[in-house]
Scaffold this active site. Sequence first.
Site, PDB file in Angstrom:
ATOM      1  N   LEU A 152       0.844  -1.203   0.000  1.00  0.00           N
ATOM      2  CA  LEU A 152       0.000   0.000   0.000  1.00  0.00           C
ATOM      3  C   LEU A 152       0.880   1.255   0.000  1.00  0.00           C
ATOM      4  O   LEU A 152       0.884   2.036   0.945  1.00  0.00           O
ATOM      5  CB  LEU A 152      -0.946  -0.019   1.203  1.00  0.00           C
ATOM      6  CG  LEU A 152      -2.113   0.956   1.134  1.00  0.00           C
ATOM      7  CD1 LEU A 152      -3.111   0.566   0.053  1.00  0.00           C
ATOM      8  CD2 LEU A 152      -2.815   1.062   2.490  1.00  0.00           C
ATOM      9  N   GLY A 153       1.621   1.429  -1.086  1.00  0.00           N
ATOM     10  CA  GLY A 153       2.400   2.661  -1.267  1.00  0.00           C
ATOM     11  C   GLY A 153       1.557   3.664  -2.018  1.00  0.00           C
ATOM     12  O   GLY A 153       0.327   3.587  -2.032  1.00  0.00           O
ATOM     13  N   ARG A 154       2.255   4.614  -2.680  1.00  0.00           N
ATOM     14  CA  ARG A 154       1.520   5.653  -3.413  1.00  0.00           C
ATOM     15  C   ARG A 154       0.619   5.050  -4.481  1.00  0.00           C
ATOM     16  O   ARG A 154      -0.547   5.433  -4.627  1.00  0.00           O
ATOM     17  CB  ARG A 154       2.513   6.622  -4.071  1.00  0.00           C
ATOM     18  CG  ARG A 154       3.165   7.540  -3.087  1.00  0.00           C
ATOM     19  CD  ARG A 154       4.295   8.299  -3.744  1.00  0.00           C
ATOM     20  NE  ARG A 154       5.469   7.448  -3.860  1.00  0.00           N
ATOM     21  CZ  ARG A 154       6.720   7.868  -3.732  1.00  0.00           C
ATOM     22  NH1 ARG A 154       6.967   9.130  -3.505  1.00  0.00           N
ATOM     23  NH2 ARG A 154       7.730   7.032  -3.839  1.00  0.00           N
ATOM     24  N   ILE A 155       1.155   4.089  -5.233  1.00  0.00           N
ATOM     25  CA  ILE A 155       0.363   3.493  -6.311  1.00  0.00           C
ATOM     26  C   ILE A 155      -0.751   2.623  -5.724  1.00  0.00           C
ATOM     27  O   ILE A 155      -1.901   2.688  -6.169  1.00  0.00           O
ATOM     28  CB  ILE A 155       1.277   2.694  -7.275  1.00  0.00           C
ATOM     29  CG1 ILE A 155       2.234   3.655  -8.002  1.00  0.00           C
ATOM     30  CG2 ILE A 155       0.444   1.888  -8.274  1.00  0.00           C
ATOM     31  CD1 ILE A 155       3.274   2.988  -8.889  1.00  0.00           C
ATOM     32  N   ARG A 175       4.373  -4.434   4.795  1.00  0.00           N
ATOM     33  CA  ARG A 175       5.292  -4.646   5.921  1.00  0.00           C
ATOM     34  C   ARG A 175       4.728  -4.099   7.220  1.00  0.00           C
ATOM     35  O   ARG A 175       4.922  -4.669   8.280  1.00  0.00           O
ATOM     36  CB  ARG A 175       6.650  -3.986   5.624  1.00  0.00           C
ATOM     37  CG  ARG A 175       7.550  -4.865   4.768  1.00  0.00           C
ATOM     38  CD  ARG A 175       8.749  -4.094   4.313  1.00  0.00           C
ATOM     39  NE  ARG A 175       8.309  -2.863   3.642  1.00  0.00           N
ATOM     40  CZ  ARG A 175       9.112  -1.868   3.273  1.00  0.00           C
ATOM     41  NH1 ARG A 175      10.385  -1.942   3.537  1.00  0.00           N
ATOM     42  NH2 ARG A 175       8.640  -0.809   2.655  1.00  0.00           N
ATOM     43  N   ARG A 231       5.893  -5.720 -10.643  1.00  0.00           N
ATOM     44  CA  ARG A 231       7.027  -6.345 -11.315  1.00  0.00           C
ATOM     45  C   ARG A 231       6.711  -7.829 -11.511  1.00  0.00           C
ATOM     46  O   ARG A 231       6.178  -8.481 -10.600  1.00  0.00           O
ATOM     47  CB  ARG A 231       8.291  -6.239 -10.463  1.00  0.00           C
ATOM     48  CG  ARG A 231       8.985  -4.914 -10.549  1.00  0.00           C
ATOM     49  CD  ARG A 231       9.680  -4.697 -11.911  1.00  0.00           C
ATOM     50  NE  ARG A 231      10.359  -3.422 -11.957  1.00  0.00           N
ATOM     51  CZ  ARG A 231       9.825  -2.288 -12.441  1.00  0.00           C
ATOM     52  NH1 ARG A 231       8.599  -2.279 -12.926  1.00  0.00           N
ATOM     53  NH2 ARG A 231      10.521  -1.171 -12.448  1.00  0.00           N
ATOM     54  N   GLU A 260      10.400 -10.020 -19.364  1.00  0.00           N
ATOM     55  CA  GLU A 260       9.925  -9.126 -20.433  1.00  0.00           C
ATOM     56  C   GLU A 260      11.022  -8.868 -21.459  1.00  0.00           C
ATOM     57  O   GLU A 260      12.180  -8.729 -21.061  1.00  0.00           O
ATOM     58  CB  GLU A 260       9.485  -7.792 -19.821  1.00  0.00           C
ATOM     59  CG  GLU A 260       8.307  -7.965 -18.897  1.00  0.00           C
ATOM     60  CD  GLU A 260       7.939  -6.671 -18.172  1.00  0.00           C
ATOM     61  OE1 GLU A 260       8.459  -5.601 -18.537  1.00  0.00           O
ATOM     62  OE2 GLU A 260       7.151  -6.745 -17.234  1.00  0.00           O
ATOM     63  N   HIS A 278       3.359  -4.156 -20.530  1.00  0.00           N
ATOM     64  CA  HIS A 278       3.973  -3.197 -19.598  1.00  0.00           C
ATOM     65  C   HIS A 278       3.711  -1.738 -20.033  1.00  0.00           C
ATOM     66  O   HIS A 278       4.637  -0.997 -20.341  1.00  0.00           O
ATOM     67  CB  HIS A 278       5.487  -3.453 -19.475  1.00  0.00           C
ATOM     68  CG  HIS A 278       6.084  -2.870 -18.225  1.00  0.00           C
ATOM     69  ND1 HIS A 278       7.149  -3.432 -17.561  1.00  0.00           N
ATOM     70  CD2 HIS A 278       5.754  -1.759 -17.511  1.00  0.00           C
ATOM     71  CE1 HIS A 278       7.450  -2.690 -16.509  1.00  0.00           C
ATOM     72  NE2 HIS A 278       6.618  -1.680 -16.461  1.00  0.00           N
ATOM     73  N   GLY A 280       1.727   0.347 -18.069  1.00  0.00           N
ATOM     74  CA  GLY A 280       1.176   1.054 -16.900  1.00  0.00           C
ATOM     75  C   GLY A 280       1.396   2.562 -16.945  1.00  0.00           C
ATOM     76  O   GLY A 280       0.477   3.341 -16.730  1.00  0.00           O
TER      77      GLY A 280
END
Length: 312
Positions: A152-155, A175, A231, A260, A278, A280
């Site tokens: 649950l980071g910025r993205i 974490r 990733r 990739e 890829h 995004g």
Amino acid sequence: MEKMPVLVLAPLPDFLMEPLRAAHACHDYFHAEDKAALLASVGAEIRGIVMTGGSVSPVALLEQLPKLEIISVFGVGYDGVPVDWCRTQGIRVTNTPDVLTEDVADTASALVLMTSRQLIAANRFLHAGSWTQGAFPLAHAVRGKLAGIVGLGRIGKAIAHRLEAHGMRIAYHGRTQQEVSWEFFDSLIELARAVDFLIVACPGGAKTKHLINASVLEALGAKGTLINIARGSVVDEAALIAALQRGSIRGAGLDVFEHEPQVPDALMQCENAVLLPHIGSGTYETRREMARLVVENLAAHSRGELLLTPVC
Ligand code: 8YV
């Protein structure tokens, strides 16, 4: 002022290469046929590296660049950079956070809708002229369903906000527990067991390699769909293919892959997977902002000023 010699490790768009070439002496390592010869001729002088989020700058390469001062990543993910080693050598690293958050989150929420509403299959159905023979089968609604965000980071947060707007409920694993209203799961397996969509939004690298393994996929089960915009390395691709083939998970929506641009044939044949190359952050608007950060970080470094978006 003398131009800073820079090694370019990945193919980059013209709107990035042009300002880079104007400001620095760029050497194209990615396209060089004889990479060893290029390193032998310019390696001793190189002071900067530019690479993408998906490319790699191994220690074995960096050790051949004794004057290296800075690595500027055209991407938010820097799992291809040995950051701890760079720190010990005093090599600065920059990335391009924030400017791509919204596009990547849009891609994740589009993958949720594409997989649940079978939008790609429906589009194919119409193009094939099948509508005149009967209606397209019913699909599943997203409203009321539980989405579990891994990382649950910025993205991750931007994805959660979008999915809430679609009427979905949100839970997360990471974490640490954060001060948000969404339910925190200490255990990834428990999160997978609970959710309808498991959405991978954590960084890549050794710490998260194959975090989504056969056991997590088993817990996700036949009611569950895996979405990955982070990733490819985070997901055990072989285990995912096996789960898709058996139908032991409902489906997958993937923008990233382990090797990739190689995508295994077996995965390409899975009808229950929506696969994107890829893309995004792949909009003009975002990639230009990312390019600006790469250029400005290198310029700030050359002038001895504070870096805009330092990793270390
Ligand atoms: C890009 C990415 O695909 O930001 C990242 O970490 O993987 C993507 O935004 C890439 O870095 C540009 O080629």
